[in-house]
Design a protein around this motif. Structure first.
Motif, PDB file in Angstrom:
ATOM      1  N   GLN A 126      51.208  31.044  20.831  1.00 41.78           N
ATOM      2  CA  GLN A 126      52.328  29.987  20.596  1.00 41.78           C
ATOM      3  C   GLN A 126      53.700  30.450  20.035  1.00 41.78           C
ATOM      4  O   GLN A 126      54.627  29.965  20.452  1.00 41.78           O
ATOM      5  CB  GLN A 126      51.580  28.841  19.439  1.00 41.78           C
ATOM      6  N   HIS A 127      53.437  31.368  19.266  1.00 36.56           N
ATOM      7  CA  HIS A 127      54.728  32.013  18.562  1.00 36.56           C
ATOM      8  C   HIS A 127      55.531  32.527  19.856  1.00 36.56           C
ATOM      9  O   HIS A 127      56.885  32.708  19.777  1.00 36.56           O
ATOM     10  CB  HIS A 127      54.311  33.125  17.650  1.00 36.56           C
ATOM     11  N   THR A 128      54.838  33.533  20.713  1.00 30.75           N
ATOM     12  CA  THR A 128      55.452  34.063  21.819  1.00 30.75           C
ATOM     13  C   THR A 128      56.132  33.260  22.510  1.00 30.75           C
ATOM     14  O   THR A 128      57.296  33.289  23.135  1.00 30.75           O
ATOM     15  CB  THR A 128      54.573  35.077  22.266  1.00 30.75           C
ATOM     16  N   LEU A 129      55.436  32.035  23.013  1.00 32.89           N
ATOM     17  CA  LEU A 129      55.838  30.839  23.930  1.00 32.89           C
ATOM     18  C   LEU A 129      56.974  30.204  23.183  1.00 32.89           C
ATOM     19  O   LEU A 129      58.063  29.766  24.110  1.00 32.89           O
ATOM     20  CB  LEU A 129      54.752  29.925  24.268  1.00 32.89           C
ATOM     21  N   SER A 130      57.112  29.896  21.814  1.00 30.92           N
ATOM     22  CA  SER A 130      58.154  29.424  21.353  1.00 30.92           C
ATOM     23  C   SER A 130      59.364  30.202  21.477  1.00 30.92           C
ATOM     24  O   SER A 130      60.524  29.689  21.701  1.00 30.92           O
ATOM     25  CB  SER A 130      57.895  28.979  19.919  1.00 30.92           C
ATOM     26  N   ASN A 131      59.207  31.413  21.270  1.00 31.92           N
ATOM     27  CA  ASN A 131      60.419  32.254  21.336  1.00 31.92           C
ATOM     28  C   ASN A 131      60.861  32.418  22.786  1.00 31.92           C
ATOM     29  O   ASN A 131      62.249  32.614  22.977  1.00 31.92           O
ATOM     30  CB  ASN A 131      60.188  33.522  20.777  1.00 31.92           C
ATOM     31  N   LEU A 132      59.969  32.499  23.722  1.00 30.58           N
ATOM     32  CA  LEU A 132      60.196  32.457  25.081  1.00 30.58           C
ATOM     33  C   LEU A 132      61.029  31.330  25.505  1.00 30.58           C
ATOM     34  O   LEU A 132      62.080  31.239  26.198  1.00 30.58           O
ATOM     35  CB  LEU A 132      59.127  32.743  26.114  1.00 30.58           C
ATOM     36  N   HIS A 133      60.767  30.133  24.791  1.00 30.28           N
ATOM     37  CA  HIS A 133      61.293  28.767  25.355  1.00 30.28           C
ATOM     38  C   HIS A 133      62.809  29.027  24.798  1.00 30.28           C
ATOM     39  O   HIS A 133      63.690  28.460  25.492  1.00 30.28           O
ATOM     40  CB  HIS A 133      60.519  27.559  24.911  1.00 30.28           C
ATOM     41  N   GLY A 134      63.087  29.137  23.570  1.00 35.49           N
ATOM     42  CA  GLY A 134      64.392  29.263  23.186  1.00 35.49           C
ATOM     43  C   GLY A 134      65.274  30.534  23.822  1.00 35.49           C
ATOM     44  O   GLY A 134      66.512  30.081  24.185  1.00 35.49           O
ATOM     45  N   ILE A 135      64.512  31.551  24.342  1.00 36.75           N
ATOM     46  CA  ILE A 135      65.519  32.277  25.080  1.00 36.75           C
ATOM     47  C   ILE A 135      65.751  31.817  26.624  1.00 36.75           C
ATOM     48  O   ILE A 135      66.827  31.854  27.166  1.00 36.75           O
ATOM     49  CB  ILE A 135      64.904  33.724  25.310  1.00 36.75           C
ATOM     50  N   HIS A 136      64.724  30.836  26.976  1.00 37.68           N
ATOM     51  CA  HIS A 136      65.078  30.407  28.255  1.00 37.68           C
ATOM     52  C   HIS A 136      66.236  29.331  28.341  1.00 37.68           C
ATOM     53  O   HIS A 136      66.849  29.172  29.387  1.00 37.68           O
ATOM     54  CB  HIS A 136      63.909  29.845  28.780  1.00 37.68           C
ATOM     55  N   LYS A 137      66.108  28.420  27.246  1.00 40.00           N
ATOM     56  CA  LYS A 137      67.223  27.513  27.253  1.00 40.00           C
ATOM     57  C   LYS A 137      68.569  28.259  26.894  1.00 40.00           C
ATOM     58  O   LYS A 137      69.551  27.881  27.631  1.00 40.00           O
ATOM     59  CB  LYS A 137      66.901  26.809  25.847  1.00 40.00           C
ATOM     60  N   SER A 138      68.706  29.300  26.098  1.00 37.72           N
ATOM     61  CA  SER A 138      69.786  30.105  26.105  1.00 37.72           C
ATOM     62  C   SER A 138      70.316  30.610  27.393  1.00 37.72           C
ATOM     63  O   SER A 138      71.491  30.551  27.867  1.00 37.72           O
ATOM     64  CB  SER A 138      69.758  31.025  24.863  1.00 37.72           C
ATOM     65  N   LEU A 139      69.349  31.015  28.153  1.00 34.11           N
ATOM     66  CA  LEU A 139      69.581  31.702  29.378  1.00 34.11           C
ATOM     67  C   LEU A 139      70.168  30.579  30.523  1.00 34.11           C
ATOM     68  O   LEU A 139      71.104  30.772  31.109  1.00 34.11           O
ATOM     69  CB  LEU A 139      68.295  32.374  30.065  1.00 34.11           C
ATOM     70  N   LEU A 140      69.442  29.567  30.335  1.00 33.59           N
ATOM     71  CA  LEU A 140      70.083  28.239  31.327  1.00 33.59           C
ATOM     72  C   LEU A 140      71.412  28.067  30.983  1.00 33.59           C
ATOM     73  O   LEU A 140      72.259  27.785  31.847  1.00 33.59           O
ATOM     74  CB  LEU A 140      68.971  27.203  31.160  1.00 33.59           C
ATOM     75  N   PHE A 141      71.614  27.946  29.620  1.00 32.04           N
ATOM     76  CA  PHE A 141      73.084  27.398  29.255  1.00 32.04           C
ATOM     77  C   PHE A 141      74.099  28.390  29.871  1.00 32.04           C
ATOM     78  O   PHE A 141      75.287  28.202  30.227  1.00 32.04           O
ATOM     79  CB  PHE A 141      73.098  27.419  27.705  1.00 32.04           C
ATOM     80  N   TRP A 142      73.977  29.845  29.521  1.00 36.83           N
ATOM     81  CA  TRP A 142      74.951  30.955  29.799  1.00 36.83           C
ATOM     82  C   TRP A 142      75.087  30.964  31.120  1.00 36.83           C
ATOM     83  O   TRP A 142      75.905  31.451  32.005  1.00 36.83           O
ATOM     84  CB  TRP A 142      74.376  31.929  29.095  1.00 36.83           C
ATOM     85  N   GLN A 143      73.640  30.867  31.999  1.00 37.92           N
ATOM     86  CA  GLN A 143      73.862  30.780  33.516  1.00 37.92           C
ATOM     87  C   GLN A 143      74.651  29.827  34.349  1.00 37.92           C
ATOM     88  O   GLN A 143      75.732  29.838  35.058  1.00 37.92           O
ATOM     89  CB  GLN A 143      72.526  30.768  34.299  1.00 37.92           C
ATOM     90  N   SER A 144      74.717  28.502  33.481  1.00 37.65           N
ATOM     91  CA  SER A 144      75.640  27.508  33.859  1.00 37.65           C
ATOM     92  C   SER A 144      76.921  27.673  33.598  1.00 37.65           C
ATOM     93  O   SER A 144      77.960  27.304  34.392  1.00 37.65           O
ATOM     94  CB  SER A 144      75.013  26.210  33.353  1.00 37.65           C
ATOM     95  N   LYS A 145      77.365  28.378  32.522  1.00 33.33           N
ATOM     96  CA  LYS A 145      78.735  28.740  32.269  1.00 33.33           C
ATOM     97  C   LYS A 145      78.999  29.703  33.105  1.00 33.33           C
ATOM     98  O   LYS A 145      80.165  29.883  33.588  1.00 33.33           O
ATOM     99  CB  LYS A 145      78.600  29.332  30.827  1.00 33.33           C
ATOM    100  N   ALA A 146      78.330  30.840  33.580  1.00 29.58           N
ATOM    101  CA  ALA A 146      78.584  31.761  34.477  1.00 29.58           C
ATOM    102  C   ALA A 146      78.949  31.209  35.771  1.00 29.58           C
ATOM    103  O   ALA A 146      79.918  31.782  36.414  1.00 29.58           O
ATOM    104  CB  ALA A 146      77.379  32.902  34.684  1.00 29.58           C
ATOM    105  N   GLU A 147      77.992  30.121  36.360  1.00 33.21           N
ATOM    106  CA  GLU A 147      78.449  29.761  37.614  1.00 33.21           C
ATOM    107  C   GLU A 147      79.334  28.284  37.820  1.00 33.21           C
ATOM    108  O   GLU A 147      79.535  27.827  38.680  1.00 33.21           O
ATOM    109  CB  GLU A 147      77.048  28.873  38.045  1.00 33.21           C
ATOM    110  N   GLY A 148      80.118  28.236  36.444  1.00 36.51           N
ATOM    111  CA  GLY A 148      81.059  27.259  36.289  1.00 36.51           C
ATOM    112  C   GLY A 148      82.558  27.632  37.046  1.00 36.51           C
ATOM    113  O   GLY A 148      82.619  28.544  37.420  1.00 36.51           O
TER     114      GLY A 148
END
Length: 616
Positions: free
Chosen positions: A102-124
């Motif tokens: 659960q701890h690992t999945l929670s950290n992965l989820h936080g990193i995944h949300k940050s990745l989606l945000f910065w990828q959207s900014k890179a493709e803007g």
């Protein structure tokens, strides 16, 4: 820079311009410090400490005690595990492993949300990137970006290119750091699942033996995670301090003492369990230190400018309301409230209450008329005909007498009214040749009187027909009067429905949530194919990372479909299919068949809301 003209940026001393700009930027800070320094000190500083302690004890504990949601279980599918789960006595090893995952999945989820945000900014677009760099990184970044823009504008006149290059460098750096940490955690998650799959029998034995197996598994996985983190941070000193060739390890080593030996004690097992959670805390601290500047900004940072404008607007509105309130001796607000009450009451009476009463009365009147007999209807019709016949008979007598007098003989009995009217018209036209003479000695006055009487009769007949039309459409007019209230009711219902059924990511009930669940299934299929590609080419590290990402996506899919599948009775079968996709010993062809079955067999994963399968 303020003294130099824009068309000649080379004229003047640049150091003077920089000093003036720095002084202008530092002026608000000096003013704020002077205002704070003039404030009187608090009489008792212990009050702030008490409030801080109260907030920490209550709100902090409440955050830590947040109910944990079920996630994708570990690959422990033996009969002993099933019996233990049914008995309700979960061994410590199961609980600890579940916490680690659960701890690992929670950290992965936080990193995944940050990745989606910065990828959207890179493709803007370019304008979106410039807007983000100036207005969506906080007030301090806004001041710095404005200062750099003005500086570049005075030097080379191309500040936009500089901002775009800065945005590209910043986003690429953040994406690289986040991707590196995501790969490390995904490989760690895959390694935990692999080791648990190998040692599943040892984890289902007695408590001490399962703890010994757990310590061995976590020692292996934590050591590999530390190596991957060190490789991902080569050239940096954040991972560990070193003196020559000696590195201080990030994670503590768990005891691997034989259960049958005298060294194994209850205190040793408790120390090992405590060390596991210390390692998890160290992992959190390390990720926070590494990714604190790379995570997605919070909403307060992104939308600070709209929030500031909203706060200023709210302040202005508050001052305006205060000025018109009774506190300032003004009766304006009370008058507005009274007018609003009157308007609401009038709207309710005109568009809600009266139309409903009219519809009710009209419906009841219709039912009463249906209950009456045929004779009563005939009597009513005879009464209406007699009332209509009075003016018509009077007009007919006047017309017959006029025609007989002007023609000098008796008219036939079958003479039509239209023929008599034509005779009246001809006589009237003839009399109009000498109007004054015929008005006193002729038939002009009498003909005019008959025409007026005919016009009156036609007008009354038209009004009677109009009245009948209005009575027949009374319900329609009442419905039209109620349409504004009906429209407002529909709008309120739509708002309430949107609020109740709003999309909570992939777990919501709307079309967007359904589309996101199908996209999760697409991600699972794509990552499974990438895992197969890496395994076929002998790239074990990349394959392990991809399998960890498969497990993370399956966990998100597991959480997204659970409630929907339980409502439709598909949860048991759907859960088994998701478990099959997480197995290590299942062939890739079989997994792709399972993915295809998930796409078209379960209603919560269909592209439409109906449970009916599409016709081919």
């Amino acid at each position: 820079m303020a003294t130099s003209p824009p068309q000649n940026p080379s004229s003047g001393d640049p150091s003077v311009a920089h000093s003036l700009a720095a002084a202008a930027l530092a002026a608000p800070a000096r003013i704020w410090r002077s205002l704070v320094a003039r404030l009187p000190p608090l009489p008792d500083s212990g009050l702030l400490a008490a409030v801080s302690d109260l907030q920490r004890r209550h709100f902090g504990v409440r955050r830590r005690r947040r109910r944990r949601r079920p996630s994708l279980p570990l690959p422990l599918r033996s009969a002993a595990t099933h019996s233990v789960r049914i008995a309700g006595e979960m061994p410590k090893a199961f609980v600890i492993l579940d916490d680690v995952v659960q701890h690992t999945l929670s950290n992965l989820h936080g990193i995944h949300k940050s990745l989606l945000f910065w990828q959207s900014k890179a493709e803007g677009t370019k304008s979106q990137k410039v807007y983000f760099m100036i207005f969506e990184r906080g007030p301090r970044a806004f001041v710095e970006a404005t200062y750099q823009t003005l500086t570049r504008l005075g030097r080379d006149g191309r500040p936009v290119q500089f901002i775009l290059h800065s945005a590209s460098d910043m986003v690429s750096t953040k994406l690289a750091a986040l991707t590196s940490m995501q790969h490390c955690l995904a490989a760690f998650l895959a390694e935990v699942h692999s080791e648990v799959n190998k040692c599943r029998e040892g984890l289902t034995e007695s408590s001490d033996k399962s703890l010994h197996t757990l310590f061995a598994i976590l020692n292996t996985t934590f050591s590999k995670l530390e190596v991957s983190l060190r490789n991902a941070n080569e050239g940096k000193n954040e991972l560990s301090t070193h003196d020559g060739d000696f590195y201080e390890p990030l994670f503590g080593k768990l005891p691997e003492v034989d259960v049958e030996s005298l060294q194994w004690t209850e205190a040793l097992s408790k120390d090992g369990i405590s060390l596991i959670y210390q390692n998890l805390q160290k992992l959190d601290d390390f990720l926070s230190s590494q990714l604190s500047s790379h995570r997605k900004p919070n909403n307060l940072t992104i939308y600070w400018l709209p929030y500031t404008c909203g706060a200023l607007g709210l302040s202005v509105c508050s001052l305006w309301l205060l000025r018109h309130s009774s506190l300032m001796g003004s009766p304006d607000i009370d008058n507005w409230i009274q007018d609003a009450k009157v308007s609401v009451a009038g709207f309710w009476d005109e568009h809600v209450e009266q139309p409903i009463i009219s519809i009710r009365d009209e419906l009841f009147e219709t039912f009463k008329q249906r209950d009456k007999g045929v004779m009563e209807k005939q009597e009513v019709q005879l009464t209406e005909d007699s009332l209509r016949r009075v003016p018509e008979s009077l007009l007919a007598l006047m017309l017959i007498a006029f025609c007989e007098q002007t023609s000098g003989g008796k008219l036939p009995e079958d003479q039509s009214v239209q023929a008599m009217l034509e005779m009246l018209t001809k006589r009237y036209e003839k009399e109009l040749i000498h109007p004054i003479q015929n008005l006193f000695s002729g038939e002009l006055a009498r003909a005019m009187l008959i025409q007026i009487q005919k016009l009156k009769l036609d007008l009354e007949s038209g009004l009677l027909e109009m009245d009948q039309i209005l009575r027949a459409n009374a319900i329609n007019f009442a419905v039209l009067a109620a349409l504004p209230a009906f429209g407002l009711s529909l709008l309120l219902l739509a708002l309430v429905r949107t609020w109740v059924m709003r999309d909570h990511g992939a777990e919501g009930r709307g079309h967007i949530a359904r589309r996101q669940r199908r996209l999760l299934l697409v991600d699972v299929e794509r990552r499974l194919m990438e895992f197969q590609h890496y395994m076929a080419n002998g790239m074990e590290e990349e394959a392990r990372c991809q399998f960890g990402l498969v497990l993370y996506t399956l966990d998100r899919l597991y959480k997204a479909v659970e409630s929907h599948a339980k409502e439709t009775g598909e949860w048991l079968s759907l859960r088994e299919d998701i478990f099959d996709l997480a197995k290590l010993d299942m062939g890739m062809q079989d997994k792709l068949i399972v993915v295809s079955r998930l796409k078209f067999m379960y209603s919560c994963l269909l592209p439409f809301s109906s449970s009916r399968l599409p016709r081919l």
